[in-house]
Every structure is written in C-alpha cells, then in structure tokens.
Design an enzyme around this catalytic site. Structure first.
Site, PDB file in Angstrom:
ATOM      1  CE  LYS A 195      45.000  41.392  42.954  1.00 17.88           C
ATOM      2  NZ  LYS A 195      45.873  40.361  42.463  1.00 17.88           N
TER       3      LYS A 195
ATOM      4  CB  CYS B  98      42.338  36.259  42.112  1.00 18.63           C
ATOM      5  SG  CYS B  98      43.816  35.505  42.784  1.00 18.63           S
TER       6      CYS B  98
HETATM    7  N1  SAJ Z   1      37.388  31.929  33.061  1.00 17.08           N
HETATM    8  C1  SAJ Z   1      36.282  31.796  32.250  1.00 17.08           C
HETATM    9  N2  SAJ Z   1      36.324  32.311  30.988  1.00 17.08           N
HETATM   10  C2  SAJ Z   1      37.434  32.946  30.510  1.00 17.08           C
HETATM   11  C3  SAJ Z   1      38.559  33.096  31.350  1.00 17.08           C
HETATM   12  C4  SAJ Z   1      38.523  32.572  32.621  1.00 17.08           C
HETATM   13  O1  SAJ Z   1      35.247  31.225  32.639  1.00 17.08           O
HETATM   14  O2  SAJ Z   1      37.403  33.347  29.347  1.00 17.08           O
HETATM   15  C5  SAJ Z   1      37.369  31.404  34.447  1.00 17.08           C
HETATM   16  C6  SAJ Z   1      38.436  30.356  34.720  1.00 17.08           C
HETATM   17  O3  SAJ Z   1      38.022  29.065  34.311  1.00 17.08           O
HETATM   18  C7  SAJ Z   1      38.570  30.466  36.217  1.00 17.08           C
HETATM   19  C8  SAJ Z   1      38.354  31.972  36.481  1.00 17.08           C
HETATM   20  O4  SAJ Z   1      37.687  32.444  35.335  1.00 17.08           O
HETATM   21  O5  SAJ Z   1      37.560  29.745  36.889  1.00 17.08           O
HETATM   22  C9  SAJ Z   1      39.604  32.779  36.736  1.00 17.08           C
HETATM   23  O6  SAJ Z   1      40.696  32.350  35.913  1.00 17.08           O
HETATM   24  P1  SAJ Z   1      41.782  33.355  35.303  1.00 17.08           P
HETATM   25  O7  SAJ Z   1      42.763  32.551  34.549  1.00 17.08           O
HETATM   26  O8  SAJ Z   1      41.082  34.406  34.544  1.00 17.08           O
HETATM   27  O9  SAJ Z   1      42.456  34.092  36.524  1.00 17.08           O
HETATM   28  P2  SAJ Z   1      43.203  33.657  37.902  1.00 17.08           P
HETATM   29  O10 SAJ Z   1      42.212  33.801  39.013  1.00 17.08           O
HETATM   30  O11 SAJ Z   1      43.924  32.387  37.775  1.00 17.08           O
HETATM   31  O12 SAJ Z   1      44.308  34.836  38.030  1.00 17.08           O
HETATM   32  C10 SAJ Z   1      43.888  36.199  38.046  1.00 17.08           C
HETATM   33  C11 SAJ Z   1      44.748  37.007  37.079  1.00 17.08           C
HETATM   34  N3  SAJ Z   1      44.098  38.307  36.828  1.00 17.08           N
HETATM   35  C12 SAJ Z   1      43.766  38.703  35.585  1.00 17.08           C
HETATM   36  O13 SAJ Z   1      43.978  38.044  34.594  1.00 17.08           O
HETATM   37  C13 SAJ Z   1      43.137  40.059  35.470  1.00 17.08           C
HETATM   38  C14 SAJ Z   1      46.128  37.212  37.663  1.00 17.08           C
HETATM   39  O14 SAJ Z   1      46.887  38.128  36.874  1.00 17.08           O
HETATM   40  C15 SAJ Z   1      46.039  37.773  39.082  1.00 17.08           C
HETATM   41  O15 SAJ Z   1      47.298  37.856  39.670  1.00 17.08           O
HETATM   42  C16 SAJ Z   1      45.215  36.838  39.933  1.00 17.08           C
HETATM   43  O16 SAJ Z   1      43.921  36.706  39.345  1.00 17.08           O
HETATM   44  C17 SAJ Z   1      45.162  37.449  41.313  1.00 17.08           C
HETATM   45  O17 SAJ Z   1      45.977  37.068  42.159  1.00 17.08           O
HETATM   46  O18 SAJ Z   1      44.389  38.367  41.537  1.00 17.08           O
END
Ligand code: SAJ
Length: 426
Positions: free
Chosen positions: A206, A260
C-alpha cells in the site's frame, strides 16, 4: 472459513462502504464508530460522508436488518479495523491512536478461531508489532488461537463502491492460515483477484503504491521547473517522451494533495529516515510546488501587493469536492501572504468555509474587478470556459494556468497575457 457475523470498526470513507457491502452480501454486520453523532446520523437514516451511490447502499443494508450500527463491537466471526491513521505534527509521525483504541475495543470480544483484519494505512510491521500484542491481551495467541491479517484498501474516492468490489485485493496474514481466512472473508464480495501474502508485505504494498505515484509526480513537477528554465513547453515535451513504450511521465501541477498520496510516503520516511532520502525529497519537491506557482504569478503580475486575483478551483484534484491537503488552497494562502487580495471559486464546494479564504458564490462574482485569474484545478467546467466571457467579467488581462487546462491561442485571442506552468517562451 465461514463468516456469518462481523464487526467493522470505523465508519468512514472505507469502513462504511465495506460494512454495507458485506451486509448486502448476506453477512450480519455491526458497524462501529466511537463518535456518537455518526451513529445517531446513521440510525436516523442520514449519512455523514459523500460518495456516489453510498446513500442507496447504506439504506438498503440498514433496512434489510443486516447492517446495524453501535459504539462497541460484539461477539462474531471477524473484526475489520478501518479507522484513520493521519500524521501529526512537524515530524510527520503516524497517529496510531485510533488503531490502538480499536484493537483494545476488540479484546473483550475476541474468541478462538476469530479473524481480525487491519485495513488502515499503517507503517510497516504495525500488524505484528502493534496490533498483535494488544489483541493477545485476550490471552489468545495471534496466528495460533485467532487469525490476524492486514489488507489495504486501494479505492479511488468517487469510485469507492465499484472499486471495492472490482479491484484486486492483497491479504497479508501473520501466518498462511490467517491469509487464507482473510481471503475467505473478502471472497464474499470481491470480484477482483485476491492475492495472499504476509502481513508486512501487504502493509508495504500500500505504501509503495502511493509513494511510487508521489515520486513520479515530483519528477513531473521538477520537469516543469526545468522546462521553464530552458524555454521548453513541458506539456509538449512530456507527450513526446511518453511516445517511448516504456515511459509514462505524469502531469505537473500545483502540487500533490488528498489524504493519501501526500501522506503515505511519510509513513515510510518516519519508519526508516536514514534509508529514505529520495522519498523524503520527492515529498519536499511536491510540497514546494505551490511556491513555484506563486513565483509564476509574481512574474506575470509584478508585485502582488494589493493585486486582486481570482483563483479557480480549491479541490485537491479535478472534479471532486475534497479540499483536504489541497495544493490549490496552499497557493491561495501564499498569494495572500504576498499581499494579494484573493477571491476563490470552488464549484464542487461553493459553501466551503476555509479560514481566511474568501470564496465567491459564482464565477462572475469571483472575477469581478480582478487583475488576474489563475486556474488551479482542471475541473471540466473550467477547461471549457469561454476566454472572451472571462475577459468581459474582469478588470485585468492576466491569466495563469497551473494545470494545462486552457487553450493558449483562445486566451491570447481574447486579449490575455497567459502564463502556463512549465512553459516559458525561449
Ligand atoms: N496529481 C498530479 N499529477 C498527476 C496525477 C495526480 O499532480 O499526474 C495530483 C492530483 O492533482 C492530486 C494528487 O496528485 O492532488 C493525488 O491524486 P490521485 O488521483 O493520484 O490519487 P488519490 O489520492 O485521489 O487516490 C490515491 C490512489 N492511489 C494510486 O493511484 C496509487 C488510490 O488508488 C488510493 O486508494 C488512494 O490514493 C488511497 O486511499 O491511498
């Protein structure tokens, strides 16, 4: 192993959907939370969290009699712990108090042959070093008299109900028999593959997933700074680099938010600071990205003192209403710190009450008399904004796009000087 009765401890974004899903799959579930107001809300047919489809699922589970809620667990076949593990203080230490309290609450009800599963995101070895000794106060031995396992949730907010069922799930036991027991439990509703391993591996999996994403976003953010430095368009460069079959660079932006990805890497750094310089550095790059965005605004506007800025978006990512750890909020605070008067508009949370942040009720009011407009979140409705309409609503002609949401030509045609993150004319 067969499961007829279980208790789920912690009725938040993970616990409540999990409890309800078990209940609609034939298991008698007691949902437990230490907050009486949450229990009262659920008992009166209300819901304290927002997630698409959850209202229908919970009311169905409660009306069928298969889901009940209460303040303490009860005797049964299994106990699932899904309580929050936030980090506290400047040293970013994981706050394990809720996990400890949940494990202690289970002790009086633990019986031979039961299964206990920890789902809360936790530092490596938590199941073995922290949870097992507490549960063993019952006089029963983990892995001998009762089963103990760790299974991370990996669902995406907004998609929780579907992903809970469809995603692959890792179950890590303190013994192979414990992993098998956890496998049998989740098999009740999980359609994705269920993979058995040991407890500490499951904990690491995780944390590795979210750390992997964090460091990959950090490198994208660093590329945006390099592109700015060398007169390159980072978005073009990334799309060209991504043509390589083994390269997939993520998107730069104003930073990383949510509860997360911006949190979990610290669980590894805190657990082993000497051997995690790289993970720490990535966190620091992402945490300093709001500052980089504010420097761009300063470059576009000159001194920010007294300038009126309309900020579009406060959520931590596009098309959600979640403002936790949001880098957009941090950008607004930094702009204010530099003397700007900021009005922010978050269409997914128009009533958000953030300390010291003025939110506009609608776009027009937010733009009124603004010297500059800054796009902080690539919400669908912001990406299709008509630049001419925006121009007619505001005073100045300065626009800053921190998320590559706007078409440069359209904004320039509407008379704007557009500054884009990661793009600097050579
Ligand atoms: N972000 C960027 N650039 C990108 C992708 C995301 O700047 O290319 C930023 C987003 O704007 C945001 C942050 O990263 O601020 C996180 O967004 P996210 O969509 O990547 O993830 P979360 O936090 O919504 O959800 C994540 C997921 N983990 C992964 O994709 C590895 C989800 O599967 C998990 O369940 C969740 O964290 C968790 O509970 O840990």
């Amino acid at each position: 192993m067969e499961f007829q009765k279980i208790s789920v401890l912690g009725l938040g974004y993970i616990g409540l959907p999990t409890a309800s899903t078990f209940a609609t799959h034939g298991v008698e579930v007691l949902g437990v939370d230490v907050k009486p107001e949450i229990i009262a809300t659920l008992e009166s047919g209300g819901l304290h969290i927002h997630e698409p489809g959850l209202r229908t699922l919970v009311s169905g589970a409660i009306n069928s009699g298969m889901l009940r809620v209460g303040l303490a667990p009860r005797l049964g076949d299994a106990f699932i712990i899904a309580v929050p593990t936030p980090f506290i203080g400047a040293d970013k230490k994981a706050d394990m108090r809720a996990v400890i309290a949940a494990a202690e609450a289970i002790v009086p009800f633990l019986r031979e042959g039961n299964l206990v599963v920890l789902e809360s995101t936790s530092p490596p070895r938590t199941t073995i070093d922290l949870v097992a000794p507490i549960l063993e106060k019952s006089g029963l031995k983990a892995g001998v008299d009762f089963h103990l396992a760790y299974s991370p949730e990996r669902v995406l907010p907004g998609q929780i109900l579907r992903e809970l069922i469809e995603n692959a799930r890792v179950v890590g036991g303190v013994t192979p028999e414990s992993a098998q027991a956890a496998y049998d439990l989740y098999k009740i509703f999980v359609k994705g593959e269920i993979i058995k391993t040991n407890a500490t591996t499951a904990e690491m999996v995780k944390l590795m997933e979210n750390t992997y994403r964090d460091v990959n976003i950090a490198i994208a953010n660093e590329f945006s700074r390099l592109a700015d430095n060398f007169g390159v368009d980072v978005w073009e460069a990334i799309s060209l680099a991504n043509l390589h079959p083994r390269v997939e660079i993520l998107k730069p932006g104003p930073g990383v938010g949510g509860h997360c990805i911006s949190v979990d890497p610290w669980f590894l750094v805190e657990a082993a600071p000497e051997i995690t310089p790289f993970i720490r550095q990535a966190r620091e790059v992402n945490d300093s990205q709001p500052r980089f965005v504010v420097d761009l605004v300063e470059r576009a506007l000159g001194s920010l003192k007294g300038k009126s800025i309309a900020a579009l978006g406060l959520a931590y990512k596009p098309d959600v209403d979640d403002l936790r750890e949001s880098p957009a909020v941090e950008v607004v605070h930094l702009l204010q710190g530099a003397g700007a008067k900021v009005k922010a508009f978050e269409p997914f949370a128009p009533d958000a009450n953030l300390p010291n942040i003025t939110t506009g009720r609608n776009l027009e009011k937010t733009l009124f008399e603004a010297d500059a407009v800054i796009l902080l979140v690539a919400h669908g409705e912001f990406k299709v904004l008509d630049a001419d309409l925006v121009a007619s609503a505001m005073e100045g002609r300065v626009a800053i796009d921190a998320v590559n949401g706007w078409d440069a030509a359209a904004w320039e045609n509407a008379g704007f000087a557009l500054t884009r993150l990661g793009v600097r004319e050579a």
